[in-house]
Write an enzyme that holds these catalytic residues in place. Structure first.
Site, PDB file in Angstrom:
ATOM      1  N   HIS A  65       0.843  -1.187   0.000  1.00 23.86           N
ATOM      2  CA  HIS A  65       0.000   0.000   0.000  1.00 23.86           C
ATOM      3  C   HIS A  65       0.888   1.251   0.000  1.00 23.86           C
ATOM      4  CE1 HIS A  65       0.515  -0.927   4.407  1.00 23.86           C
ATOM      5  NE2 HIS A  65       1.025   0.281   4.306  1.00 23.86           N
TER       6      HIS A  65
HETATM    7  C1  T46 Z   1       2.657   0.596   6.916  1.00 25.55           C
HETATM    8  C2  T46 Z   1       3.501  -0.613   7.120  1.00 25.55           C
HETATM    9  C3  T46 Z   1       4.955  -0.309   7.209  1.00 25.55           C
HETATM   10  C4  T46 Z   1      -4.492  -0.190  13.272  1.00 25.55           C
HETATM   11  O1  T46 Z   1      -5.668  -0.384  13.714  1.00 25.55           O
HETATM   12  N1  T46 Z   1      -3.755   0.884  13.723  1.00 25.55           N
HETATM   13  C5  T46 Z   1      -2.494   1.128  13.276  1.00 25.55           C
HETATM   14  O2  T46 Z   1      -1.850   2.106  13.712  1.00 25.55           O
HETATM   15  C6  T46 Z   1      -1.923   0.245  12.289  1.00 25.55           C
HETATM   16  C7  T46 Z   1      -0.528   0.484  11.742  1.00 25.55           C
HETATM   17  C8  T46 Z   1      -2.678  -0.819  11.857  1.00 25.55           C
HETATM   18  N2  T46 Z   1      -3.930  -1.037  12.351  1.00 25.55           N
HETATM   19  C9  T46 Z   1      -4.701  -2.197  11.904  1.00 25.55           C
HETATM   20  C10 T46 Z   1      -5.158  -2.138  10.456  1.00 25.55           C
HETATM   21  C11 T46 Z   1      -5.251  -3.601  10.067  1.00 25.55           C
HETATM   22  O3  T46 Z   1      -6.515  -4.113  10.460  1.00 25.55           O
HETATM   23  O4  T46 Z   1      -3.853  -3.362  11.962  1.00 25.55           O
HETATM   24  C12 T46 Z   1      -4.173  -4.264  10.924  1.00 25.55           C
HETATM   25  C13 T46 Z   1      -2.946  -4.673  10.150  1.00 25.55           C
HETATM   26  O5  T46 Z   1      -2.523  -3.550   9.360  1.00 25.55           O
HETATM   27  P1  T46 Z   1      -1.880  -3.722   7.914  1.00 25.55           P
HETATM   28  O6  T46 Z   1      -2.443  -4.904   7.226  1.00 25.55           O
HETATM   29  O7  T46 Z   1      -1.972  -2.411   7.212  1.00 25.55           O
HETATM   30  O8  T46 Z   1      -0.354  -4.051   8.293  1.00 25.55           O
HETATM   31  P2  T46 Z   1       0.923  -3.990   7.356  1.00 25.55           P
HETATM   32  O9  T46 Z   1       2.017  -4.654   8.096  1.00 25.55           O
HETATM   33  O10 T46 Z   1       0.631  -4.451   5.978  1.00 25.55           O
HETATM   34  O11 T46 Z   1       1.245  -2.416   7.232  1.00 25.55           O
HETATM   35  C14 T46 Z   1       1.701  -1.684   8.366  1.00 25.55           C
HETATM   36  C15 T46 Z   1       0.945  -0.357   8.498  1.00 25.55           C
HETATM   37  O12 T46 Z   1      -0.467  -0.605   8.537  1.00 25.55           O
HETATM   38  C16 T46 Z   1       1.237   0.561   7.322  1.00 25.55           C
HETATM   39  O13 T46 Z   1       0.753   1.854   7.589  1.00 25.55           O
HETATM   40  O14 T46 Z   1       3.075   1.548   6.273  1.00 25.55           O
HETATM   41  O15 T46 Z   1       3.092  -1.418   8.244  1.00 25.55           O
END
Ligand code: T46
Length: 156
Positions: A65
């Site tokens: 993303h």
């Molecule tokens: C990024 C990379 C480096 C929250 O509720 N609050 C938060 O502050 C974050 C970061 C995530 N979440 C929730 C959203 C999703 O339901 O945690 C879940 C997993 O998030 P995501 O699938 O986006 O995780 P990654 O590892 O793909 O991405 C993360 C960050 O979300 C993103 O901003 O830049 O790490």
């Protein structure tokens, strides 16, 4: 990179990459080590949020993303990780494996994380509070917005 990259107030050991830069924060080594960063003194923005990622299963890839507004710095405080950056035109891979080195992720920078080792702990400092609307999770949509921005930047 579209437009100037925000710079750091204090110039710490900075290594430019094709699309961003990796920089060093202070590390105090005695019987162990302690690293620290003070908002705008050591980071390119004031931090509103931090989160960390650990215990990632073998072969998993995360990210995929970009953010409309949020800027971030990623520190691999344990283990190793590969960060894939993509600005819509160029793509590069940067390996992070030193606890006091952070990579800056500007807004509108598509990123993916891969090659997590068993012990990887990724600490992320973010410029904004969490908002799912800030995410662009579709690469085609990202590419369209990024290329429009690039076109506008070139016209200036
Ligand atoms: C990024 C990379 C480096 C929250 O509720 N609050 C938060 O502050 C974050 C970061 C995530 N979440 C929730 C959203 C999703 O339901 O945690 C879940 C997993 O998030 P995501 O699938 O986006 O995780 P990654 O590892 O793909 O991405 C993360 C960050 O979300 C993103 O901003 O830049 O790490």
């Amino acid at each position: 990179m579209k437009g100037p990259i925000p710079t750091l107030k204090e110039q710490h050991d900075i290594t430019k990459t094709k699309l961003s830069y990796v920089f060093t924060i202070p590390k105090i080594e005695d019987e162990g080590f302690l690293c620290f960063a003070e908002g705008k003194n050591h980071l390119p923005f004031d931090v509103k949020r931090f989160y960390y990622i650990a215990d990632v299963i073998k072969g998993a890839r995360r990210g995929f993303h970009a953010h409309h507004k949020t800027r971030q710095v990623l520190f691999c405080i344990k283990g190793s990780i590969t960060i894939v950056l993509d600005d819509g035109q160029y793509r590069e891979k940067v390996v992070l494996n030193e606890s006091n080195k952070g990579i800056f992720l500007d807004r509108m920078m598509w990123h993916e994380m891969e090659d997590f080792t068993k012990d990887t702990v990724l600490l992320v400092a973010a410029s904004e509070y969490y908002d799912e609307k800030d995410y662009i999770r579709d690469y085609q949509e990202f590419s369209m917005i990024a290329n429009k921005r690039w076109y506008r930047y070139q016209q200036k």
